[in-house]
Design a protein around this motif. Structure first.
Motif, PDB file in Angstrom:
ATOM      1  N   ALA A   5      -6.229  -0.655  -8.091  1.00  0.00           N
ATOM      2  CA  ALA A   5      -7.372   0.056  -7.536  1.00  0.00           C
ATOM      3  C   ALA A   5      -8.160   0.732  -8.650  1.00  0.00           C
ATOM      4  O   ALA A   5      -9.393   0.732  -8.651  1.00  0.00           O
ATOM      5  CB  ALA A   5      -6.902   1.077  -6.503  1.00  0.00           C
ATOM      6  N   ALA A  31       0.836  -1.189   0.000  1.00  0.00           N
ATOM      7  CA  ALA A  31       0.000   0.000   0.000  1.00  0.00           C
ATOM      8  C   ALA A  31       0.872   1.240   0.000  1.00  0.00           C
ATOM      9  O   ALA A  31       1.716   1.408   0.868  1.00  0.00           O
ATOM     10  CB  ALA A  31      -0.913   0.004   1.210  1.00  0.00           C
ATOM     11  N   VAL A  46      -0.216  -1.021  -7.000  1.00  0.00           N
ATOM     12  CA  VAL A  46      -1.475  -1.025  -6.278  1.00  0.00           C
ATOM     13  C   VAL A  46      -2.461   0.002  -6.831  1.00  0.00           C
ATOM     14  O   VAL A  46      -3.658  -0.234  -6.878  1.00  0.00           O
ATOM     15  CB  VAL A  46      -1.214  -0.830  -4.773  1.00  0.00           C
ATOM     16  N   PHE A  47      -1.946   1.142  -7.312  1.00  0.00           N
ATOM     17  CA  PHE A  47      -2.883   2.160  -7.810  1.00  0.00           C
ATOM     18  C   PHE A  47      -3.553   1.705  -9.098  1.00  0.00           C
ATOM     19  O   PHE A  47      -4.715   1.980  -9.339  1.00  0.00           O
ATOM     20  CB  PHE A  47      -2.156   3.490  -8.025  1.00  0.00           C
ATOM     21  N   THR A  89      -7.199  -3.384   1.284  1.00  0.00           N
ATOM     22  CA  THR A  89      -7.620  -2.058   1.735  1.00  0.00           C
ATOM     23  C   THR A  89      -7.824  -1.124   0.553  1.00  0.00           C
ATOM     24  O   THR A  89      -8.845  -0.438   0.446  1.00  0.00           O
ATOM     25  CB  THR A  89      -6.550  -1.478   2.670  1.00  0.00           C
ATOM     26  N   TRP A  90      -6.847  -1.117  -0.357  1.00  0.00           N
ATOM     27  CA  TRP A  90      -6.957  -0.222  -1.508  1.00  0.00           C
ATOM     28  C   TRP A  90      -8.074  -0.646  -2.441  1.00  0.00           C
ATOM     29  O   TRP A  90      -8.773   0.199  -2.997  1.00  0.00           O
ATOM     30  CB  TRP A  90      -5.624  -0.173  -2.261  1.00  0.00           C
ATOM     31  N   SER A 110      -3.277  -5.133  -2.133  1.00  0.00           N
ATOM     32  CA  SER A 110      -3.793  -4.632  -0.868  1.00  0.00           C
ATOM     33  C   SER A 110      -5.317  -4.604  -0.909  1.00  0.00           C
ATOM     34  O   SER A 110      -5.919  -3.898  -1.720  1.00  0.00           O
ATOM     35  CB  SER A 110      -3.257  -3.224  -0.632  1.00  0.00           C
TER      36      SER A 110
END
Lengths: 54, 250, 245
Positions: free
Chosen positions: B33, B4, B29-30, B120-121, B118
């Motif tokens: 997402a 993250a 990760v971006f 979360t993301w 992640s």
């Protein structure tokens, strides 16, 4: 004594408040003991059943 | 959560570590997402009927008040902030059931959790998509509802701004509740019981800022408090939602 | 070596036996302190110069309100311990806290209303303390409702624990936003609790009752935890051995 029970005119508020509190204190004891008794009974039944099997 | 907020190289390096489920190079990760976000938006636009429901609900609840209270605009104007915020709170609550439900049924959430990305993301991306589809439209619709309640057009920018910030916080808080009740039958009333008490600060500051905006005075102070709540929700709510989803998958 | 006590507490047979042994040590002092405190509050404490005898309601209202918060914090801490260290016993403690805390939250609300009627003239006033207390009741109900929604104990434990932690983070935020909201809309409350100016004759019974209620909570909690342990450990051998002994 009646002066004490009268609570300076606040009897209608003071006594119910104390009664509710005492009731919940007693109920908490009863509920906790009941749940323990129920769990004990269930556990005893289970151990007895297990004892017969073996 | 692995990776993250790390640069792409670091994430790829992490992906080859012993902790990862398989030794494949992972997308940053971006990117992951963003893909999750665009997937949710695409899916949502294929089912447009579902998108309109919260908005229709919001309009309907607003309409109840003139009928229940009085058609006098002066009286309606006084209660307008409360009406708008209660309606927005209930409409966003109604929309929460759609947030994770379909993805939990078809196993997408499990894939997300196992992807090594992640969680979360990914859940944050899903919540952002949810906000774009429900919170933002609610904020854009609020001025029309407000004007129907006798609010002057001068207050419109303020109302939209406050609603935009407030619905961000509402969507994120709601995501925790939706994640906690995953897989539960008849979760509607419980979802309300879990989410509404946590949303009360948003209601308080949002309604106050709206009231000041309608009155034509400066609403900076409550808006800043509302923004602080939104920032807090952005940082903590996805973590809690991810933990709740993991618990539901155990 | 230093952590052995912590690990022993995590062992169900040990905690079961310890809870049974400790209960009377909390229960009897609690009974003495509560009865003594109530007597002192009703009889020995002088009437308030403004509120007369009516102020005696605080001797049941304040300890109940204290319980509602303290139990919630206990529940949140136990839940966090259970979630972080995967300690099943801690979840049993958290689950046992909820009904106790919820019941005292109801008492705090009812006695608050009974106090409000003679002092404010209405049964309910949107006073920040009472409002926060009402919200706390909903937090308890949400925790209990979420737990009840799952058949699987582990899912109920872990989801409930997460909710308790989220709630604990939110309680201060909610409380301060309610105070902020209240300060906008009405004059500061007429109700003044725990003023430092309270004379000792009034204060001592209150402190005695606070301690008594806390010990009462510990005693009831220990009994409930035993029931929870028996239920959770029903598939294990030690229960049969303990019961036969």
């Amino acid at each position: 004594m009646s002066a004490f029970l009268d609570m300076g005119g606040y009897a209608a508020f003071v006594w119910p408040a104390y009664l509710v509190t005492l009731a919940v204190l007693v109920l908490n004891i009863i509920w906790a003991r009941k749940s323990l008794a129920r769990a004990l009974q269930a556990a005893r039944r289970r151990t007895a059943a297990a004892g017969e099997d073996s | 959560m692995t990776g993250a907020g790390m640069p792409a190289g670091a994430t790829a390096a992490l992906a080859t570590g012993a902790s990862s489920p398989e030794n494949v190079e992972r997308a940053p990760v971006f990117d992951a997402a963003r893909l999750a976000l665009s997937r949710d938006l695409t899916l949502a636009f294929r089912k447009r009927g579902q998108l309109i429901q919260p908005l229709a609900f919001f309009a309907l609840v607003t309409m109840l008040f003139p009928l229940a209270v009085s058609p006098e605009l002066s009286r309606l104007r006084a209660i307008a902030p409360g009406v708008l915020w209660v309606a927005a709170l209930l409409a966003s609550l109604l929309a929460l059931e759609f947030l994770f439900r379909d993805d939990a049924y078809d196993g997408t959430l499990e894939q997300y959790a196992l992807s090594g990305q992640s969680l979360t993301w990914l859940l944050f991306a899903k919540t952002v998509a949810h906000w774009l589809l429900t919170g933002l439209p609610l904020a854009l619709m609020a001025p029309f509802a407000a004007m129907a309640l006798g609010v002057s057009a001068a207050a419109v920018p303020g109302i939209v701004l406050v609603m935009v910030v407030g619905t961000v916080a509402l969507s994120l808080i709601g995501a925790i509740g939706a994640a906690l009740t995953l897989g539960m039958k008849r979760s509607g009333a419980l979802l309300a019981l879990l989410t509404l008490p946590l949303s009360l600060p948003v209601l308080i500051y949002g309604a106050r800022a709206t009231e000041l905006a309608i009155g034509g005075s400066s609403f900076g102070a409550p808006l800043e408090l509302l923004a602080a709540l939104a920032v807090l929700a952005v940082t903590l709510a996805p973590l809690a939602a991810a933990a709740a989803v993991r618990i539901s998958l155990e | 070596m230093r952590w052995t006590w912590f690990h022993r507490l995590a062992s169900p047979p040990y905690l079961y036996a310890l809870a049974a042994r400790l209960t009377p040590w909390f229960a009897w002092p609690a009974a003495l302190l509560i009865l003594g405190g109530l007597y002192a509050g009703l009889v020995l404490a002088p009437p308030d110069y403004q509120q007369g005898e009516g102020f005696r309601i605080i001797y049941v209202h304040v300890p109940s309100a204290w319980m509602s918060l303290m139990v919630y914090v206990t529940m949140g801490v136990a839940a966090a311990v259970g979630l972080i260290w995967r300690m099943k016993i801690a979840h049993a403690v958290a689950a046992s806290c909820a009904p106790i805390g919820a019941s005292f939250t109801v008492v705090a609300l009812v006695t608050g209303a009974l106090y409000g009627k003679p002092m404010w003239g209405t049964w309910w006033e949107w006073d920040p303390r009472l409002t926060s207390e009402l919200i706390l009741l909903f937090l308890y109900l949400g925790f209990m409702g979420l737990r009840a929604g799952f058949d699987d104990t582990q899912r109920a434990d872990r989801s409930g624990a997460l909710l308790a932690i989220v709630g604990m983070v939110n309680v201060p935020i909610i409380h301060y936003s309610v105070i902020w909201w209240n300060s906008l809309h009405q004059a500061p409350s007429v109700m003044r609790f725990g003023k430092p100016a309270m004379p000792p004759a009034m204060l001592v019974p209150l402190l005695v009752l606070l301690l008594g209620f806390t010990l009462f909570f510990a005693a009831v909690l220990l009994v409930r935890v035993r029931a929870e342990i028996l239920q959770r450990e029903r598939a294990t051998r030690w229960i049969g051995e303990t019961l036969r002994a």
